[in-house]
Design a protein around this motif. Sequence first.
Motif, PDB file in Angstrom:
ATOM      1  N   ALA A 190     -11.402 -45.601  -6.829  1.00 56.87           N
ATOM      2  CA  ALA A 190     -12.791 -45.967  -6.527  1.00 56.87           C
ATOM      3  C   ALA A 190     -13.541 -44.737  -6.022  1.00 56.87           C
ATOM      4  O   ALA A 190     -13.013 -43.966  -5.212  1.00 56.87           O
ATOM      5  N   VAL A 191     -14.785 -44.567  -6.513  1.00 57.24           N
ATOM      6  CA  VAL A 191     -15.623 -43.427  -6.115  1.00 57.24           C
ATOM      7  C   VAL A 191     -17.048 -43.923  -5.920  1.00 57.24           C
ATOM      8  O   VAL A 191     -17.588 -44.640  -6.769  1.00 57.24           O
ATOM      9  N   ARG A 192     -17.656 -43.533  -4.805  1.00 57.56           N
ATOM     10  CA  ARG A 192     -19.058 -43.892  -4.588  1.00 57.56           C
ATOM     11  C   ARG A 192     -19.968 -43.050  -5.485  1.00 57.56           C
ATOM     12  O   ARG A 192     -19.756 -41.857  -5.668  1.00 57.56           O
ATOM     13  N   ALA A 193     -21.019 -43.690  -5.994  1.00 58.63           N
ATOM     14  CA  ALA A 193     -21.990 -42.982  -6.844  1.00 58.63           C
ATOM     15  C   ALA A 193     -22.680 -41.855  -6.084  1.00 58.63           C
ATOM     16  O   ALA A 193     -23.018 -40.817  -6.652  1.00 58.63           O
ATOM     17  N   SER A 194     -22.884 -42.046  -4.788  1.00 61.59           N
ATOM     18  CA  SER A 194     -23.567 -41.031  -3.976  1.00 61.59           C
ATOM     19  C   SER A 194     -22.657 -39.868  -3.609  1.00 61.59           C
ATOM     20  O   SER A 194     -23.125 -38.860  -3.082  1.00 61.59           O
ATOM     21  N   ASP A 195     -21.339 -39.982  -3.875  1.00 60.16           N
ATOM     22  CA  ASP A 195     -20.401 -38.901  -3.579  1.00 60.16           C
ATOM     23  C   ASP A 195     -20.197 -37.963  -4.759  1.00 60.16           C
ATOM     24  O   ASP A 195     -19.411 -37.011  -4.669  1.00 60.16           O
ATOM     25  N   ILE A 196     -20.868 -38.238  -5.876  1.00 59.75           N
ATOM     26  CA  ILE A 196     -20.708 -37.425  -7.081  1.00 59.75           C
ATOM     27  C   ILE A 196     -21.907 -36.494  -7.223  1.00 59.75           C
ATOM     28  O   ILE A 196     -23.053 -36.921  -7.168  1.00 59.75           O
ATOM     29  N   LEU A 197     -21.620 -35.207  -7.387  1.00 62.74           N
ATOM     30  CA  LEU A 197     -22.677 -34.223  -7.649  1.00 62.74           C
ATOM     31  C   LEU A 197     -22.856 -34.062  -9.154  1.00 62.74           C
ATOM     32  O   LEU A 197     -21.890 -34.151  -9.929  1.00 62.74           O
ATOM     33  N   LEU A 198     -24.092 -33.800  -9.560  1.00 60.72           N
ATOM     34  CA  LEU A 198     -24.409 -33.637 -10.972  1.00 60.72           C
ATOM     35  C   LEU A 198     -25.018 -32.256 -11.188  1.00 60.72           C
ATOM     36  O   LEU A 198     -25.920 -31.845 -10.455  1.00 60.72           O
ATOM     37  N   ALA A 199     -24.522 -31.524 -12.197  1.00 60.40           N
ATOM     38  CA  ALA A 199     -25.019 -30.174 -12.496  1.00 60.40           C
ATOM     39  C   ALA A 199     -25.362 -30.080 -13.975  1.00 60.40           C
ATOM     40  O   ALA A 199     -24.749 -30.747 -14.815  1.00 60.40           O
ATOM     41  N   THR A 200     -26.332 -29.251 -14.291  1.00 54.93           N
ATOM     42  CA  THR A 200     -26.717 -29.045 -15.689  1.00 54.93           C
ATOM     43  C   THR A 200     -26.105 -27.768 -16.264  1.00 54.93           C
ATOM     44  O   THR A 200     -26.274 -27.472 -17.444  1.00 54.93           O
ATOM     45  N   GLU A 201     -25.404 -27.007 -15.433  1.00 56.90           N
ATOM     46  CA  GLU A 201     -24.608 -25.871 -15.883  1.00 56.90           C
ATOM     47  C   GLU A 201     -23.220 -26.008 -15.275  1.00 56.90           C
ATOM     48  O   GLU A 201     -23.075 -26.544 -14.170  1.00 56.90           O
ATOM     49  N   ARG A 202     -22.215 -25.528 -15.981  1.00 56.83           N
ATOM     50  CA  ARG A 202     -20.852 -25.680 -15.453  1.00 56.83           C
ATOM     51  C   ARG A 202     -20.707 -24.903 -14.153  1.00 56.83           C
ATOM     52  O   ARG A 202     -20.871 -23.689 -14.122  1.00 56.83           O
ATOM     53  N   PRO A 203     -20.402 -25.586 -13.052  1.00 58.26           N
ATOM     54  CA  PRO A 203     -20.236 -24.893 -11.779  1.00 58.26           C
ATOM     55  C   PRO A 203     -18.866 -24.216 -11.706  1.00 58.26           C
ATOM     56  O   PRO A 203     -17.923 -24.622 -12.379  1.00 58.26           O
ATOM     57  N   ASN A 204     -18.774 -23.157 -10.895  1.00 60.53           N
ATOM     58  CA  ASN A 204     -17.490 -22.499 -10.713  1.00 60.53           C
ATOM     59  C   ASN A 204     -17.346 -22.041  -9.270  1.00 60.53           C
ATOM     60  O   ASN A 204     -18.294 -22.059  -8.493  1.00 60.53           O
ATOM     61  N   LYS A 205     -16.122 -21.672  -8.892  1.00 62.66           N
ATOM     62  CA  LYS A 205     -15.807 -21.212  -7.545  1.00 62.66           C
ATOM     63  C   LYS A 205     -16.236 -22.245  -6.504  1.00 62.66           C
ATOM     64  O   LYS A 205     -16.935 -21.943  -5.544  1.00 62.66           O
ATOM     65  N   LEU A 206     -15.776 -23.488  -6.732  1.00 61.21           N
ATOM     66  CA  LEU A 206     -16.077 -24.584  -5.824  1.00 61.21           C
ATOM     67  C   LEU A 206     -14.812 -25.006  -5.084  1.00 61.21           C
ATOM     68  O   LEU A 206     -13.700 -24.864  -5.599  1.00 61.21           O
ATOM     69  N   SER A 207     -14.995 -25.559  -3.887  1.00 56.20           N
ATOM     70  CA  SER A 207     -13.844 -26.162  -3.211  1.00 56.20           C
ATOM     71  C   SER A 207     -13.517 -27.527  -3.816  1.00 56.20           C
ATOM     72  O   SER A 207     -12.369 -27.971  -3.768  1.00 56.20           O
ATOM     73  N   ALA A 208     -14.516 -28.194  -4.394  1.00 55.33           N
ATOM     74  CA  ALA A 208     -14.281 -29.472  -5.069  1.00 55.33           C
ATOM     75  C   ALA A 208     -13.381 -29.242  -6.275  1.00 55.33           C
ATOM     76  O   ALA A 208     -13.599 -28.309  -7.051  1.00 55.33           O
ATOM     77  N   ARG A 209     -12.377 -30.100  -6.442  1.00 53.98           N
ATOM     78  CA  ARG A 209     -11.335 -29.865  -7.445  1.00 53.98           C
ATOM     79  C   ARG A 209     -11.606 -30.525  -8.791  1.00 53.98           C
ATOM     80  O   ARG A 209     -10.920 -30.234  -9.763  1.00 53.98           O
ATOM     81  N   ASN A 210     -12.578 -31.410  -8.855  1.00 51.06           N
ATOM     82  CA  ASN A 210     -12.799 -32.157 -10.092  1.00 51.06           C
ATOM     83  C   ASN A 210     -14.160 -31.835 -10.683  1.00 51.06           C
ATOM     84  O   ASN A 210     -15.193 -32.129 -10.078  1.00 51.06           O
ATOM     85  N   VAL A 211     -14.159 -31.220 -11.861  1.00 51.14           N
ATOM     86  CA  VAL A 211     -15.391 -30.926 -12.597  1.00 51.14           C
ATOM     87  C   VAL A 211     -15.223 -31.498 -14.000  1.00 51.14           C
ATOM     88  O   VAL A 211     -14.346 -31.073 -14.756  1.00 51.14           O
ATOM     89  N   LEU A 212     -16.058 -32.492 -14.338  1.00 52.32           N
ATOM     90  CA  LEU A 212     -15.924 -33.198 -15.606  1.00 52.32           C
ATOM     91  C   LEU A 212     -17.170 -33.026 -16.462  1.00 52.32           C
ATOM     92  O   LEU A 212     -18.288 -33.289 -15.994  1.00 52.32           O
ATOM     93  N   PRO A 213     -17.029 -32.592 -17.715  1.00 54.97           N
ATOM     94  CA  PRO A 213     -18.187 -32.543 -18.610  1.00 54.97           C
ATOM     95  C   PRO A 213     -18.547 -33.937 -19.094  1.00 54.97           C
ATOM     96  O   PRO A 213     -17.674 -34.793 -19.254  1.00 54.97           O
ATOM     97  N   GLY A 214     -19.834 -34.143 -19.318  1.00 55.19           N
ATOM     98  CA  GLY A 214     -20.270 -35.448 -19.805  1.00 55.19           C
ATOM     99  C   GLY A 214     -21.670 -35.389 -20.366  1.00 55.19           C
ATOM    100  O   GLY A 214     -22.293 -34.325 -20.437  1.00 55.19           O
ATOM    101  N   THR A 215     -22.168 -36.550 -20.740  1.00 52.13           N
ATOM    102  CA  THR A 215     -23.510 -36.673 -21.303  1.00 52.13           C
ATOM    103  C   THR A 215     -24.214 -37.848 -20.634  1.00 52.13           C
ATOM    104  O   THR A 215     -23.602 -38.910 -20.454  1.00 52.13           O
ATOM    105  N   ILE A 216     -25.465 -37.654 -20.269  1.00 56.05           N
ATOM    106  CA  ILE A 216     -26.228 -38.740 -19.651  1.00 56.05           C
ATOM    107  C   ILE A 216     -26.498 -39.830 -20.690  1.00 56.05           C
ATOM    108  O   ILE A 216     -27.081 -39.568 -21.742  1.00 56.05           O
ATOM    109  N   SER A 217     -26.051 -41.039 -20.381  1.00 53.63           N
ATOM    110  CA  SER A 217     -26.282 -42.175 -21.277  1.00 53.63           C
ATOM    111  C   SER A 217     -27.614 -42.859 -20.983  1.00 53.63           C
ATOM    112  O   SER A 217     -28.309 -43.305 -21.887  1.00 53.63           O
TER     113      SER A 217
END
Length: 208
Positions: free
Chosen positions: A128-155
């Motif tokens: 389970a993940v809260r919607a407000s706990d997810i960050l959204l980026a329009t460029e691939r982020p790097n050098k983050l402490s967050a371990r999960n970076v997933l590519p996707g498309t806005i539906s």
Amino acid sequence: MLLLDEPLTGLDAELKSTIVNDLRAWNAAQKIPILYVTHTREEVDALGERVIAMERGQIVSAGTPSEVLDAPRRNRLAQVAGFENFLSGTVTDLRESDGVMRVRLADTSSEIEVPLGYASRGDHVRVAVRASDILLATERPNKLSARNVLPGTISSLEQRGTTVVALVDCGVLFTVHVTRGAERALELTSGKPVWLVLKTHSCHLVEG
């Protein structure tokens, strides 16, 4: 003891707030315990000192509001606590020294890192993940402490008050909350490629 069974159901927000304040003041003055039944996280946070969560007549969790609802262990409890994303997956790797494990999301090649739980490789789990706990980026982020970076498309994008609800397809659909200012600044539109960023400890294993 005063027993109140969902006393604020059907009331508007202003009246609810007034009654909650009155209950707090009455309880402080009378020193009488209140047993308060509710399905609403806001009422728990406003009034609760101790929480007992029940499912099908059985106690499934007990403690302070933060202990019970900030990291819920059961699917139904996570819904009450305000989690919007429920993901099915399979454990692919255990990293006990790091206190984490890897989970491949169902029907995708995407994997996320979650806190180590009582599971073995190959076990099916729910996250389970809260919607407000997810960050959204329009460029691939790097050098983050967050371990999960997933590519996707806005539906889709939907405005709800001051919040914009984005559905993002990463092989599975994620619900993400952003501000209207972020929507404008990032020029978010349906069909736009984005990346989702999830901290490991924003991912909670739940049962049922």
